[in-house]
Design an enzyme around this catalytic site. Structure first.
Site, PDB file in Angstrom:
ATOM      1  N   CYS A 177      36.049  35.003  28.180  1.00 50.33           N
ATOM      2  CA  CYS A 177      36.971  34.255  29.028  1.00 50.33           C
ATOM      3  C   CYS A 177      36.353  33.018  29.681  1.00 50.33           C
ATOM      4  CB  CYS A 177      37.536  35.175  30.110  1.00 50.33           C
ATOM      5  SG  CYS A 177      38.482  36.561  29.446  1.00 50.33           S
ATOM      6  N   HIS A 256      23.799  33.143  32.145  1.00 50.95           N
ATOM      7  CA  HIS A 256      23.932  34.182  31.114  1.00 50.95           C
ATOM      8  C   HIS A 256      23.018  35.354  31.465  1.00 50.95           C
ATOM      9  CE1 HIS A 256      24.578  36.132  27.345  1.00 50.95           C
ATOM     10  NE2 HIS A 256      25.124  35.083  26.762  1.00 50.95           N
ATOM     11  N   HIS A 342      39.173  22.915  46.691  1.00 49.60           N
ATOM     12  CA  HIS A 342      40.031  23.783  45.874  1.00 49.60           C
ATOM     13  C   HIS A 342      39.176  24.679  44.976  1.00 49.60           C
ATOM     14  CE1 HIS A 342      43.222  21.105  47.211  1.00 49.60           C
ATOM     15  NE2 HIS A 342      42.508  20.091  46.755  1.00 49.60           N
ATOM     16  N   HIS A 346      38.689  32.461  37.764  1.00 54.10           N
ATOM     17  CA  HIS A 346      39.243  33.072  36.556  1.00 54.10           C
ATOM     18  C   HIS A 346      40.182  34.221  36.906  1.00 54.10           C
ATOM     19  CE1 HIS A 346      39.791  35.085  32.800  1.00 54.10           C
ATOM     20  NE2 HIS A 346      39.016  36.096  33.137  1.00 54.10           N
ATOM     21  N   ASN A 379      46.628  37.267  32.479  1.00 60.27           N
ATOM     22  CA  ASN A 379      45.261  36.855  32.147  1.00 60.27           C
ATOM     23  C   ASN A 379      45.306  36.127  30.809  1.00 60.27           C
ATOM     24  OD1 ASN A 379      42.595  36.576  31.395  1.00 60.27           O
ATOM     25  ND2 ASN A 379      42.013  38.684  31.839  1.00 60.27           N
TER      26      ASN A 379
END
Length: 450
Positions: A177, A256, A342, A346, A379
């Site tokens: 995502c 990561h 702002h 996700h 989603n």
């Protein structure tokens, strides 16, 4: 620069330099001026989010009824309903036509049809909106995590719109995502090499070919949470495009945690005990997401936070090291609201948004765009942060000079941040995915007892 020109002009007048040398010097000066004045910015010219037709809506009652017709066990049906009630997804979110069939038709053909339905429409809308000829696109990047057909998704676009034969095209798969921001990162790096270029980014996920038909509850959750959607983004480093661009990219930070086994397995595609392939979401997911966010913040913070916040953080860290263990206080969490106006978090689910809000000590209105995008569209994977930015624009909240933080999470496990600065006056009445419905939002989302 003026001093340099005057110096060599005086040498010419004195006859102490040859004409050929003069032209060489002038050429060097002009070339230096060219590279000096040449734009190095990365500009978001515009973007378009896909708005599914109403007949593809999946109200909660339809979802449950469809599952019943597909012969799921009652235990699985009860679990789906509990997840759906607490997901933060409303009755307006949509799924592609093959998922509405009984049983769902999870074929390659239908996956391609879904990609064409979503991407062809948003690319056409984006290019026509700015009168961009397809052959003027220099770079094409697409990302779709779970669907990787041959020919590739970029090849579909090149074939449909007649893009140039020498276009630089790339396809990202398996990136989860957060791949939408990864695509922006790739384009940013490409634009460092290819000057004066225009890039088209496509971010989406295929729902039709990836429905899970097994009995594992950790994999059933993806059926409940994910919905169809996508976004097309036009990125440029051409100086003339700065005048029409909406945003300029300030920073992009990638994290990561794949070296950690629990993070690596937190979102994982594999077959269940019956051999049915699906994507499982582990119980460690929220903890892993929080850890990834903290790592990402440590790198992003010094780039965006005011000095006052950085000093408070450093001082609290020093106190923690020096004070006895019994007197130690928690390290100060910088206030990122002083760096951004702002936030686009996700929309992975209500629990994800709640956890990130708590981690960043944000206020309720800071997560409004994320909650409303989740409620209206579900989603939508990597494109969710664009629906959220679209919401903020439609509400008239984004002003020239404001800074926006897009936060994406994805398998691997990854946390990626993009910091944008608004450089234009945004028209809230501009047609977009929220047109005609924005007046109904925000709404109060029902809260169910655990």
């Amino acid at each position: 620069m003026e001093t340099l020109v005057c110096k060599y002009f005086s040498l010419i007048c004195d006859g102490s330099i040859y004409v050929t040398q003069y032209f060489a010097i002038v050429s060097i000066i002009l070339i230096s001026l060219f590279f000096y004045l040449r734009s190095n910015g990365v500009y978001l010219v515009d973007y378009v989010c896909y708005s599914p037709p109403n007949h593809l809506r999946v109200p909660h009652s339809h979802f449950v009824e469809h599952s019943e017709f597909c012969n799921f066990d009652q235990d699985i049906l009860d679990f789906e309903m509990r997840v759906l009630e607490r997901s933060g997804i409303g009755d307006e979110s949509c799924m592609p036509p093959p998922v509405h069939e009984i049983p769902p038709n999870c074929s390659l053909r239908n996956g391609v049809a879904e990609m064409e339905m979503v991407l062809f429409e948003i690319v056409k809308d984006l290019l026509s909106k700015h009168n961009v000829h397809p052959k003027s696109i220099d770079i094409l990047v697409s990302n779709c995590s779970l669907f990787c057909p041959t020919p590739s998704i970029p090849s579909m676009i090149i074939n449909r719109f007649g893009l140039r034969s020498n276009i630089k095209s790339f396809n990202l798969s398996g990136m989860g995502c957060s791949a939408g921001i990864l695509s922006i990162s790739l384009v940013k790096d490409l634009l460092r090499v290819y000057k004066n270029s225009l890039a088209l980014v496509l971010t989406t996920e295929a729902i039709a070919p990836n429905g899970y038909q097994g009995k594992s509850k950790s994999k059933i959750m993806t059926n409940v949470l994910f919905r169809m959607g996508g976004a097309a983004i036009l990125i440029s480093n051409r100086k003339q495009d700065k005048k029409i661009a909406k945003y300029e990219l300030q920073h992009l930070v990638r994290t990561h945690l794949g070296s950690d086994e629990k993070a690596y397995k937190s979102v994982y595609q594999d077959p269940d005990k019956d051999g049915v392939v699906g994507v499982s979401l582990s119980r460690e997911l929220l903890r892993v997401a929080g850890s990834a966010l903290r790592t990402n913040m440590r790198e992003l913070g010094p780039l965006v936070l005011p000095y006052s916040e950085l000093l408070r953080y450093v001082w609290s860290a020093i106190q923690t090291k020096l004070l006895p263990s019994g007197d130690q206080k928690k390290i100060y969490l910088p206030n990122f609201r002083k760096a951004f106006q702002h936030f686009c978090i996700h929309a992975g689910g209500k629990s994800v948004i709640d956890a990130i809000e708590e981690s960043l000590k944000l206020q309720k209105e800071d997560g409004e765009a994320s909650r409303m995008a989740l409620y209206r569209f579900g989603n939508t994977s990597s494109s969710s942060v664009w629906y959220e930015l679209c919401y903020l624009e439609a509400k008239g909240k984004v002003k020239k000079g404001d800074r926006v933080w897009q936060i994406g999470f994805g398998s691997g496990f990854k946390c990626n941040s993009a910091a944008w600065k608004c450089i234009a006056d945004i028209d809230p009445n501009e047609r977009n995915a929220w047109s005609g419905i924005i007046h109904s939002y925000p709404i109060e989302i029902p809260v169910f007892d655990c």
